[in-house]
Design a protein around this motif. Sequence first.
Motif, PDB file in Angstrom:
ATOM      1  N   ILE A  66     108.066 -21.647 -31.365  1.00  0.00           N
ATOM      2  CA  ILE A  66     109.056 -22.105 -32.341  1.00  0.00           C
ATOM      3  C   ILE A  66     110.184 -22.853 -31.643  1.00  0.00           C
ATOM      4  CG2 ILE A  66     110.706 -21.349 -34.100  1.00  0.00           C
ATOM      5  CD1 ILE A  66     108.810 -18.933 -34.582  1.00  0.00           C
ATOM      6  N   LEU A  67     110.640 -22.354 -30.508  1.00  0.00           N
ATOM      7  CA  LEU A  67     111.685 -23.052 -29.756  1.00  0.00           C
ATOM      8  C   LEU A  67     111.207 -24.436 -29.314  1.00  0.00           C
ATOM      9  CD1 LEU A  67     113.058 -20.136 -27.528  1.00  0.00           C
ATOM     10  CD2 LEU A  67     114.150 -21.164 -29.532  1.00  0.00           C
ATOM     11  N   SER A  68     109.955 -24.528 -28.882  1.00  0.00           N
ATOM     12  CA  SER A  68     109.393 -25.827 -28.489  1.00  0.00           C
ATOM     13  C   SER A  68     109.371 -26.779 -29.672  1.00  0.00           C
ATOM     14  CB  SER A  68     107.976 -25.643 -27.939  1.00  0.00           C
ATOM     15  OG  SER A  68     107.979 -24.861 -26.763  1.00  0.00           O
ATOM     16  N   ALA A  69     109.030 -26.251 -30.856  1.00  0.00           N
ATOM     17  CA  ALA A  69     109.014 -27.088 -32.058  1.00  0.00           C
ATOM     18  C   ALA A  69     110.404 -27.605 -32.390  1.00  0.00           C
ATOM     19  CB  ALA A  69     108.456 -26.287 -33.238  1.00  0.00           C
ATOM     20  N   GLY A  70     111.434 -26.778 -32.136  1.00  0.00           N
ATOM     21  CA  GLY A  70     112.799 -27.229 -32.376  1.00  0.00           C
ATOM     22  C   GLY A  70     113.164 -28.429 -31.521  1.00  0.00           C
ATOM     23  N   ILE A  71     112.714 -28.405 -30.272  1.00  0.00           N
ATOM     24  CA  ILE A  71     112.960 -29.541 -29.368  1.00  0.00           C
ATOM     25  C   ILE A  71     112.231 -30.789 -29.859  1.00  0.00           C
ATOM     26  CG2 ILE A  71     112.560 -30.442 -27.046  1.00  0.00           C
ATOM     27  CD1 ILE A  71     114.744 -28.492 -26.947  1.00  0.00           C
ATOM     28  N   THR A  72     110.954 -30.654 -30.189  1.00  0.00           N
ATOM     29  CA  THR A  72     110.156 -31.819 -30.578  1.00  0.00           C
ATOM     30  C   THR A  72     110.564 -32.346 -31.950  1.00  0.00           C
ATOM     31  OG1 THR A  72     108.420 -30.364 -31.465  1.00  0.00           O
ATOM     32  CG2 THR A  72     108.183 -31.092 -29.199  1.00  0.00           C
ATOM     33  N   ARG A  73     110.919 -31.442 -32.867  1.00  0.00           N
ATOM     34  CA  ARG A  73     111.253 -31.872 -34.231  1.00  0.00           C
ATOM     35  C   ARG A  73     112.566 -32.634 -34.271  1.00  0.00           C
ATOM     36  NH1 ARG A  73     110.898 -34.085 -37.839  1.00  0.00           N
ATOM     37  NH2 ARG A  73     110.370 -33.671 -40.006  1.00  0.00           N
ATOM     38  N   PHE A 441     119.576 -21.608 -38.140  1.00  0.00           N
ATOM     39  CA  PHE A 441     120.958 -21.641 -38.635  1.00  0.00           C
ATOM     40  C   PHE A 441     121.637 -22.983 -38.364  1.00  0.00           C
ATOM     41  CE2 PHE A 441     121.179 -16.760 -38.011  1.00  0.00           C
ATOM     42  CZ  PHE A 441     120.527 -16.581 -39.232  1.00  0.00           C
ATOM     43  N   THR A 442     121.272 -23.650 -37.267  1.00  0.00           N
ATOM     44  CA  THR A 442     121.894 -24.943 -36.936  1.00  0.00           C
ATOM     45  C   THR A 442     121.178 -26.125 -37.591  1.00  0.00           C
ATOM     46  OG1 THR A 442     120.563 -25.078 -34.906  1.00  0.00           O
ATOM     47  CG2 THR A 442     122.782 -24.108 -34.725  1.00  0.00           C
ATOM     48  N   GLY A 443     120.078 -25.867 -38.280  1.00  0.00           N
ATOM     49  CA  GLY A 443     119.368 -26.942 -38.968  1.00  0.00           C
ATOM     50  C   GLY A 443     118.388 -27.714 -38.108  1.00  0.00           C
ATOM     51  N   CYS A 444     118.152 -27.250 -36.868  1.00  0.00           N
ATOM     52  CA  CYS A 444     117.155 -27.923 -36.020  1.00  0.00           C
ATOM     53  C   CYS A 444     115.751 -27.762 -36.608  1.00  0.00           C
ATOM     54  CB  CYS A 444     117.199 -27.355 -34.600  1.00  0.00           C
ATOM     55  SG  CYS A 444     118.754 -27.650 -33.744  1.00  0.00           S
ATOM     56  N   LEU A 445     115.528 -26.624 -37.217  1.00  0.00           N
ATOM     57  CA  LEU A 445     114.263 -26.361 -37.899  1.00  0.00           C
ATOM     58  C   LEU A 445     114.561 -25.812 -39.283  1.00  0.00           C
ATOM     59  CD1 LEU A 445     112.044 -24.548 -35.213  1.00  0.00           C
ATOM     60  CD2 LEU A 445     111.629 -26.815 -36.179  1.00  0.00           C
ATOM     61  N   LYS A 446     113.712 -26.172 -40.247  1.00  0.00           N
ATOM     62  CA  LYS A 446     113.799 -25.560 -41.570  1.00  0.00           C
ATOM     63  C   LYS A 446     112.988 -24.268 -41.551  1.00  0.00           C
ATOM     64  CE  LYS A 446     114.319 -30.009 -43.891  1.00  0.00           C
ATOM     65  NZ  LYS A 446     113.717 -30.979 -44.848  1.00  0.00           N
ATOM     66  N   PRO A 447     113.403 -23.266 -42.348  1.00  0.00           N
ATOM     67  CA  PRO A 447     112.676 -21.979 -42.327  1.00  0.00           C
ATOM     68  C   PRO A 447     111.176 -22.117 -42.519  1.00  0.00           C
ATOM     69  CG  PRO A 447     114.709 -21.764 -43.571  1.00  0.00           C
ATOM     70  CD  PRO A 447     114.575 -23.224 -43.231  1.00  0.00           C
ATOM     71  N   GLY A 448     110.764 -23.010 -43.405  1.00  0.00           N
ATOM     72  CA  GLY A 448     109.329 -23.174 -43.662  1.00  0.00           C
ATOM     73  C   GLY A 448     108.569 -23.794 -42.512  1.00  0.00           C
ATOM     74  N   GLU A 449     109.287 -24.452 -41.579  1.00  0.00           N
ATOM     75  CA  GLU A 449     108.615 -25.137 -40.468  1.00  0.00           C
ATOM     76  C   GLU A 449     108.203 -24.194 -39.351  1.00  0.00           C
ATOM     77  OE1 GLU A 449     110.660 -29.583 -40.748  1.00  0.00           O
ATOM     78  OE2 GLU A 449     111.587 -28.045 -39.486  1.00  0.00           O
ATOM     79  N   ILE A 450     108.785 -22.996 -39.318  1.00  0.00           N
ATOM     80  CA  ILE A 450     108.486 -22.114 -38.190  1.00  0.00           C
ATOM     81  C   ILE A 450     107.042 -21.631 -38.221  1.00  0.00           C
ATOM     82  CG2 ILE A 450     110.882 -21.394 -37.975  1.00  0.00           C
ATOM     83  CD1 ILE A 450     110.143 -18.750 -39.238  1.00  0.00           C
ATOM     84  N   TYR A 451     106.460 -21.521 -39.410  1.00  0.00           N
ATOM     85  CA  TYR A 451     105.081 -21.038 -39.493  1.00  0.00           C
ATOM     86  C   TYR A 451     104.100 -22.086 -38.967  1.00  0.00           C
ATOM     87  CZ  TYR A 451     107.372 -17.630 -42.470  1.00  0.00           C
ATOM     88  OH  TYR A 451     108.220 -16.665 -42.939  1.00  0.00           O
ATOM     89  N   GLY A 452     104.387 -23.345 -39.265  1.00  0.00           N
ATOM     90  CA  GLY A 452     103.526 -24.409 -38.753  1.00  0.00           C
ATOM     91  C   GLY A 452     103.723 -24.670 -37.279  1.00  0.00           C
ATOM     92  N   ALA A 453     104.852 -24.201 -36.729  1.00  0.00           N
ATOM     93  CA  ALA A 453     105.134 -24.430 -35.307  1.00  0.00           C
ATOM     94  C   ALA A 453     104.334 -23.504 -34.403  1.00  0.00           C
ATOM     95  CB  ALA A 453     106.625 -24.237 -35.044  1.00  0.00           C
ATOM     96  N   VAL A 454     103.889 -22.375 -34.939  1.00  0.00           N
ATOM     97  CA  VAL A 454     103.229 -21.363 -34.114  1.00  0.00           C
ATOM     98  C   VAL A 454     101.751 -21.696 -33.945  1.00  0.00           C
ATOM     99  CG1 VAL A 454     102.648 -18.910 -33.934  1.00  0.00           C
ATOM    100  CG2 VAL A 454     104.850 -19.602 -34.894  1.00  0.00           C
ATOM    101  N   ARG A 455     101.262 -21.588 -32.722  1.00  0.00           N
ATOM    102  CA  ARG A 455      99.835 -21.732 -32.443  1.00  0.00           C
ATOM    103  C   ARG A 455      99.168 -20.405 -32.800  1.00  0.00           C
ATOM    104  NH1 ARG A 455      98.166 -24.482 -28.110  1.00  0.00           N
ATOM    105  NH2 ARG A 455      96.177 -23.509 -28.605  1.00  0.00           N
ATOM    106  N   TRP A 456      98.765 -20.260 -34.054  1.00  0.00           N
ATOM    107  CA  TRP A 456      98.233 -18.983 -34.517  1.00  0.00           C
ATOM    108  C   TRP A 456      96.920 -18.627 -33.850  1.00  0.00           C
ATOM    109  CZ3 TRP A 456     101.594 -15.941 -36.475  1.00  0.00           C
ATOM    110  CH2 TRP A 456     102.671 -16.452 -37.210  1.00  0.00           C
ATOM    111  N   ASP A 457      96.163 -19.629 -33.410  1.00  0.00           N
ATOM    112  CA  ASP A 457      94.912 -19.319 -32.705  1.00  0.00           C
ATOM    113  C   ASP A 457      95.211 -18.581 -31.401  1.00  0.00           C
ATOM    114  OD1 ASP A 457      96.112 -21.722 -31.790  1.00  0.00           O
ATOM    115  OD2 ASP A 457      94.248 -22.363 -30.847  1.00  0.00           O
ATOM    116  N   ILE A 458      96.285 -19.001 -30.697  1.00  0.00           N
ATOM    117  CA  ILE A 458      96.668 -18.330 -29.456  1.00  0.00           C
ATOM    118  C   ILE A 458      97.194 -16.923 -29.746  1.00  0.00           C
ATOM    119  CG2 ILE A 458      98.290 -18.357 -27.518  1.00  0.00           C
ATOM    120  CD1 ILE A 458      96.106 -20.385 -27.201  1.00  0.00           C
TER     121      ILE A 458
END
Length: 599
Positions: A66-73, A441-458
């Motif tokens: 999720i933190l990585s997604a915040g950087i890329t997003r 909280f800072t708006g770098c990611l929207k709450p709904g985006e955190i689920y798509g950010a996770v590599r669920w297969d891993i």
Amino acid sequence: MTISPIILTLIILLLALVSFVCEFFPVDTTAIAITILLILCKLVTPEQGLSGFSNSATITVTAMFILSAGITRTGGLQIVRDLLFRLGGKSLKKQIAALGIIVGFISAFINNTAVVAVFLPIIEGWGKKRKISLSKLLIPLSYAAILGGVITIIGTSTNILASGLSEKLGYGEFSIFLITPIGIPVFFIGLFYLTFIAPKLLPDRKSVNNNGLDVDYDMKDYVSEIIITPRSSLIGQTLRQSGIQRKFDVDVLEIIHNDIHFPQPLADKILSLGDILLVRGSKEDLLQVRDERGVDILADVKFDKDEIEKELSFGEDKVAEVLILSNSRLISSTLKDLRFRQRYNATVIAIRRGEELLRERLGKVRLKFGDLLLVQGPRESFIGLQTTRELLVLEEREVETLRQNKAYIAISIVFGVVIVAALNILPILVSSLVGVMLMIFTGCLKPGEIYGAVRWDIIFLLAGLIPLGIAMETSGTNKLIAEYIVSLGSYLPNYLILVIFYFFTSLLTEVLSNNAAVLLMLPVAAEVAKNLGLNPISFMLVVMFAASNSYMTPIGYQTNTMVYGPGGYRFLDFTRVGLPLTLIFTFIVPLLIIFVYGL
């Protein structure tokens, strides 16, 4: 007759290995199935079987995704693009060195799969601008990301998992910078190899010219024009009513009426006499359409390699390559099942899968991670594709799809997570979770985006295999294997035992996955060290480095798979470039670990 727990555990382990190698099912599905089997055989309790989901390593890996997604997003990684272009110059060696330093440093703190996903389009554009073959740049991109991942514990999910296993075995978690004294020399040795040796081994294969479509996808015989004649049964019908896309293996990419080009969507466009349809299909299918629907095939000689892309990209339409990412829900589905054309308002013209090029019966092909789709459609459709977290358009992302005003906030959050954990103010598990909340909280990611950010297969792979490690420990399997290795290696120098562990783990990583290899080998390595009266940390670090450094195949590591298609590589290209690097590290890494941590 009762089967002993050790034999039963070994049987289940063998089943897991066979399933991983043969790819009967996705790796995460296999891992969960193994957990269920372990519970049914009473090798672990139900609580132990589910413990992988609450394991600190699993939760930490989730947070780091999720933190990585915040950087890329937020476009945080695009900030270094101009620096890469400026430092790269015109020399290939200089370009690889600049690429390696920038990507390696970032990969030390950000998930390396996310780093490669961001840099792939950047390197694609850079290669075309500099007239460099992408096959000279993309393996170095992948390898640099892998090398950077072993500079810190948070660089890869494998390192985090190894840290969690160490704690479970009673040796404590690894600090973030524990491996940095080894990781930095390993990185620069690898960078030297990529800069001065790899260019001689890398192929010069994929065209960087703008007319590369004909070379890369051989579209000349698969893109044609048909014209509706007075005898055609298509006159007055909509494209949907005609059924030609359902009955025949053709895709209508564009309709031209009185010199006006109509792009997608085309399903409800009424066909008229004299309309020209730009279609993808084999000559055999087009001949069937001609005979059954009364159309004529226009002379395809007009489509030379300079005009195909112009025709496909006319007006508001464009054509581009799209990569299927590892967390994509499209994996294992077909284009027909997904209703890809309706879902994305774009048409897949061809699929490149490693060395294989697919151009027929595309609707029935089951998609895999790393597949490269040649897609044609309206330009606004590609903006939509750029925002999805399941597909990667191999061109630089539109600025408006990124929250660039939040980039420095996201970067600060990640470095804050690292500093707090490094100073032992909070454990990495806690600091990373705090970082996730700050991203929201800072708006770098929207709450709904955190689920798509996770590599669920891993995540499911980790959660599913951790109980196998528990079963191997509680049944005595690890101890038995360790005693056998000790008996075989009792006459070998301790250094050579480490070398053997490194090489065997490397091979295991190439056929399984890096996380599976570390889960299986790290407890055994610790047990061997214990039996020999040596330092378990050194043995565990050898396994961790070997599992995290996978270079010999395009399927051994996620970043290798990602560059396989875009680089136009063949399977053995990775072996030719990666095997010498693996052998170098097989002998050097154990020496470095002995020097820093002793035996």
